[in-house]
Design a protein around this motif. Structure first.
Motif, mmCIF file in Angstrom:
data_model
loop_
_atom_site.group_PDB
_atom_site.id
_atom_site.type_symbol
_atom_site.label_atom_id
_atom_site.label_comp_id
_atom_site.label_asym_id
_atom_site.label_seq_id
_atom_site.Cartn_x
_atom_site.Cartn_y
_atom_site.Cartn_z
ATOM 1 N N GLY A 46 5.368 78.227 9.203
ATOM 2 C CA GLY A 46 3.914 78.422 9.269
ATOM 3 C C GLY A 46 3.191 77.177 9.749
ATOM 4 O O GLY A 46 2.260 77.257 10.561
ATOM 5 N N GLY A 47 3.632 76.025 9.254
ATOM 6 C CA GLY A 47 3.009 74.775 9.666
ATOM 7 C C GLY A 47 3.228 74.483 11.130
ATOM 8 O O GLY A 47 2.328 73.969 11.822
ATOM 9 N N LEU A 48 4.418 74.806 11.650
ATOM 10 C CA LEU A 48 4.705 74.598 13.074
ATOM 11 C C LEU A 48 3.833 75.497 13.942
ATOM 12 O O LEU A 48 3.264 75.056 14.945
ATOM 13 C CB LEU A 48 6.189 74.863 13.362
ATOM 14 C CG LEU A 48 7.166 73.818 12.838
ATOM 15 C CD1 LEU A 48 8.605 74.298 13.008
ATOM 16 C CD2 LEU A 48 6.967 72.484 13.572
ATOM 17 N N VAL A 49 3.734 76.753 13.555
ATOM 18 C CA VAL A 49 2.899 77.694 14.321
ATOM 19 C C VAL A 49 1.463 77.182 14.398
ATOM 20 O O VAL A 49 0.842 77.164 15.470
ATOM 21 C CB VAL A 49 2.939 79.106 13.691
ATOM 22 C CG1 VAL A 49 1.859 79.998 14.307
ATOM 23 C CG2 VAL A 49 4.313 79.729 13.872
ATOM 24 N N ARG A 50 0.933 76.753 13.264
ATOM 25 C CA ARG A 50 -0.446 76.254 13.240
ATOM 26 C C ARG A 50 -0.593 74.991 14.080
ATOM 27 O O ARG A 50 -1.573 74.821 14.816
ATOM 28 C CB ARG A 50 -0.880 75.991 11.795
ATOM 29 C CG ARG A 50 -1.157 77.253 10.995
ATOM 30 C CD ARG A 50 -1.830 76.929 9.659
ATOM 31 N NE ARG A 50 -0.940 76.160 8.771
ATOM 32 C CZ ARG A 50 -0.052 76.711 7.955
ATOM 33 N NH1 ARG A 50 0.098 78.023 7.913
ATOM 34 N NH2 ARG A 50 0.695 75.952 7.166
ATOM 35 N N ALA A 51 0.396 74.095 13.995
ATOM 36 C CA ALA A 51 0.300 72.827 14.721
ATOM 37 C C ALA A 51 0.377 73.030 16.228
ATOM 38 O O ALA A 51 -0.421 72.458 16.988
ATOM 39 C CB ALA A 51 1.408 71.885 14.258
ATOM 40 N N TYR A 52 1.323 73.840 16.676
ATOM 41 C CA TYR A 52 1.449 74.064 18.127
ATOM 42 C C TYR A 52 0.247 74.840 18.673
ATOM 43 O O TYR A 52 -0.198 74.587 19.790
ATOM 44 C CB TYR A 52 2.767 74.778 18.440
ATOM 45 C CG TYR A 52 3.937 73.830 18.491
ATOM 46 C CD1 TYR A 52 4.151 73.016 19.606
ATOM 47 C CD2 TYR A 52 4.821 73.713 17.422
ATOM 48 C CE1 TYR A 52 5.218 72.121 19.651
ATOM 49 C CE2 TYR A 52 5.893 72.823 17.450
ATOM 50 C CZ TYR A 52 6.081 72.026 18.576
ATOM 51 O OH TYR A 52 7.129 71.133 18.626
ATOM 52 N N SER A 53 -0.271 75.771 17.888
ATOM 53 C CA SER A 53 -1.476 76.505 18.309
ATOM 54 C C SER A 53 -2.674 75.559 18.403
ATOM 55 O O SER A 53 -3.414 75.576 19.385
ATOM 56 C CB SER A 53 -1.792 77.630 17.321
ATOM 57 O OG SER A 53 -0.744 78.578 17.267
ATOM 58 N N ALA A 54 -2.834 74.723 17.378
ATOM 59 C CA ALA A 54 -3.982 73.810 17.337
ATOM 60 C C ALA A 54 -3.921 72.800 18.477
ATOM 61 O O ALA A 54 -4.940 72.474 19.091
ATOM 62 C CB ALA A 54 -4.030 73.087 15.992
ATOM 63 N N ALA A 55 -2.714 72.306 18.771
ATOM 64 C CA ALA A 55 -2.575 71.340 19.865
ATOM 65 C C ALA A 55 -2.937 71.980 21.204
ATOM 66 O O ALA A 55 -3.625 71.373 22.031
ATOM 67 C CB ALA A 55 -1.144 70.797 19.897
ATOM 68 N N THR A 56 -2.473 73.213 21.397
ATOM 69 C CA THR A 56 -2.793 73.929 22.644
ATOM 70 C C THR A 56 -4.299 74.126 22.779
ATOM 71 O O THR A 56 -4.870 73.917 23.868
ATOM 72 C CB THR A 56 -2.073 75.288 22.681
ATOM 73 O OG1 THR A 56 -0.663 75.074 22.548
ATOM 74 C CG2 THR A 56 -2.348 76.014 23.984
ATOM 75 N N LYS A 57 -4.948 74.511 21.706
ATOM 76 C CA LYS A 57 -6.408 74.690 21.733
ATOM 77 C C LYS A 57 -7.113 73.381 22.056
ATOM 78 O O LYS A 57 -8.114 73.363 22.784
ATOM 79 C CB LYS A 57 -6.904 75.245 20.393
ATOM 80 C CG LYS A 57 -6.498 76.683 20.145
ATOM 81 C CD LYS A 57 -6.921 77.150 18.758
ATOM 82 C CE LYS A 57 -6.458 78.581 18.499
ATOM 83 N NZ LYS A 57 -6.779 79.030 17.115
ATOM 84 N N GLU A 58 -6.585 72.291 21.514
ATOM 85 C CA GLU A 58 -7.184 70.976 21.781
ATOM 86 C C GLU A 58 -7.027 70.619 23.263
ATOM 87 O O GLU A 58 -7.943 70.073 23.889
ATOM 88 C CB GLU A 58 -6.510 69.924 20.899
ATOM 89 C CG GLU A 58 -7.186 68.569 20.906
ATOM 90 C CD GLU A 58 -8.540 68.559 20.232
ATOM 91 O OE1 GLU A 58 -9.302 67.601 20.477
ATOM 92 O OE2 GLU A 58 -8.854 69.502 19.472
ATOM 93 N N GLY A 59 -5.857 70.919 23.827
ATOM 94 C CA GLY A 59 -5.657 70.672 25.260
ATOM 95 C C GLY A 59 -6.601 71.486 26.115
ATOM 96 O O GLY A 59 -7.175 70.975 27.093
ATOM 97 N N LEU A 60 -6.793 72.752 25.757
ATOM 98 C CA LEU A 60 -7.719 73.617 26.516
ATOM 99 C C LEU A 60 -9.160 73.130 26.378
ATOM 100 O O LEU A 60 -9.944 73.214 27.327
ATOM 101 C CB LEU A 60 -7.607 75.065 26.033
ATOM 102 C CG LEU A 60 -6.314 75.807 26.382
ATOM 103 C CD1 LEU A 60 -6.336 77.210 25.783
ATOM 104 C CD2 LEU A 60 -6.113 75.872 27.891
ATOM 105 N N ALA A 61 -9.489 72.619 25.189
ATOM 106 C CA ALA A 61 -10.862 72.130 24.966
ATOM 107 C C ALA A 61 -11.177 70.957 25.886
ATOM 108 O O ALA A 61 -12.352 70.724 26.225
ATOM 109 C CB ALA A 61 -11.043 71.723 23.507
ATOM 110 N N ASN A 62 -10.156 70.223 26.295
ATOM 111 C CA ASN A 62 -10.354 69.081 27.184
ATOM 112 C C ASN A 62 -10.055 69.413 28.646
ATOM 113 O O ASN A 62 -9.926 68.516 29.479
ATOM 114 C CB ASN A 62 -9.479 67.912 26.721
ATOM 115 C CG ASN A 62 -9.913 67.385 25.367
ATOM 116 O OD1 ASN A 62 -11.101 67.276 25.089
ATOM 117 N ND2 ASN A 62 -8.957 67.072 24.508
ATOM 118 N N SER A 63 -9.921 70.691 28.946
ATOM 119 C CA SER A 63 -9.695 71.159 30.314
ATOM 120 C C SER A 63 -10.962 71.823 30.836
ATOM 121 O O SER A 63 -11.857 72.184 30.062
ATOM 122 C CB SER A 63 -8.533 72.160 30.355
ATOM 123 O OG SER A 63 -7.343 71.598 29.840
ATOM 124 N N THR A 64 -11.037 71.978 32.148
ATOM 125 C CA THR A 64 -12.156 72.700 32.760
ATOM 126 C C THR A 64 -11.713 74.136 33.023
ATOM 127 O O THR A 64 -10.839 74.380 33.860
ATOM 128 C CB THR A 64 -12.594 72.045 34.085
ATOM 129 O OG1 THR A 64 -12.949 70.683 33.836
ATOM 130 C CG2 THR A 64 -13.783 72.769 34.685
#
Length: 216
Positions: free
Chosen positions: A110-128
């Motif tokens: 569960g922690g891995l799923v949340r971490a990889y999802s959150a990191a991806t969202k953070e990357g998208l937040a810094n993309s155009t």
């Protein structure tokens, strides 16, 4: 041909820390599977000393091709959650690699799923992120007396004027979503009582980026 789709114009990076493990997301626009695979290899070389370089990519105007890799993490805990973030955002022609530097503490599935999802969202937040529209460039020729009427018409209907030439006549090149071409042609004809000549120049994808229309 789909009339519009969301994609990444400029990729970005994002990082989160979870129980001392660092998760670094790198997002990049890609047009082909070859580009996606080359990007993943590039990230593996850049972060060669990391424990994992998990990846996901989505391709095709209707998200026809989707691939992901857990790169050694427990099955379904990394690549799939990353891909779910991409598809959930409605994105295509995009790839993401999340690099993990292990911090010494196991996170559990569960922690891995949340971490990889959150990191991806953070990357998208810094993309155009943009929406590409399938459109037509329409050339409109008319008399000088009709300039104001046409400028008003295009402004009211949010149709961008890409170019204007002032010679013996006035020529506008406007960008119109394919689904609205006949509507706009009819409106132009009515606005200037049939005095305008119109020609469909080309069809292409375009997007509004930082207040400017860009053609692809």
């Amino acid at each position: 041909m789909t009339e519009q789709y969301k994609t990444v114009y400029e990729g970005g990076e994002g990082e989160i820390v979870e129980k001392k493990s660092r998760f670094i997301a790198t997002v990049r626009p890609v047009e082909t599977e070859e580009e996606a695979l080359a990007f993943i290899e590039e990230m593996k070389k850049k972060y060669w000393d990391a424990r994992h370089n998990c990846s996901a990519y989505v391709l095709g105007e209707r998200q026809e091709l989707m691939r992901c890799s857990d790169d050694g993490e427990p099955s379904q805990t990394a690549g799939k959650p990353m891909m779910d973030v991409l598809t959930g955002a409605g994105l295509t022609n995009v790839a993401v690699v999340v690099t993990r530097y292990f911090g010494g503490t196991l996170l559990g599935t569960g922690g891995l799923v949340r971490a990889y999802s959150a990191a991806t969202k953070e990357g998208l937040a810094n993309s155009t992120i943009i929406t590409k529209y399938w459109g037509t460039k329409l050339l409109v020729n008319t008399d000088y007396n009709d300039i104001g009427k046409l400028q008003y018409l295009f402004g009211q209907r949010e149709i961008p004027i890409m170019d204007a030439q002032y010679t013996e006549k006035v020529s506008f090149v406007v960008l119109i979503p394919v689904s609205r071409v006949e509507e706009i042609k009819k409106a132009v004809t009515e606005a200037v009582s049939g005095r305008a000549g119109m020609e469909e120049v080309e069809q292409l994808f375009y997007a509004l980026i930082d207040g400017e229309y860009i053609c692809f």
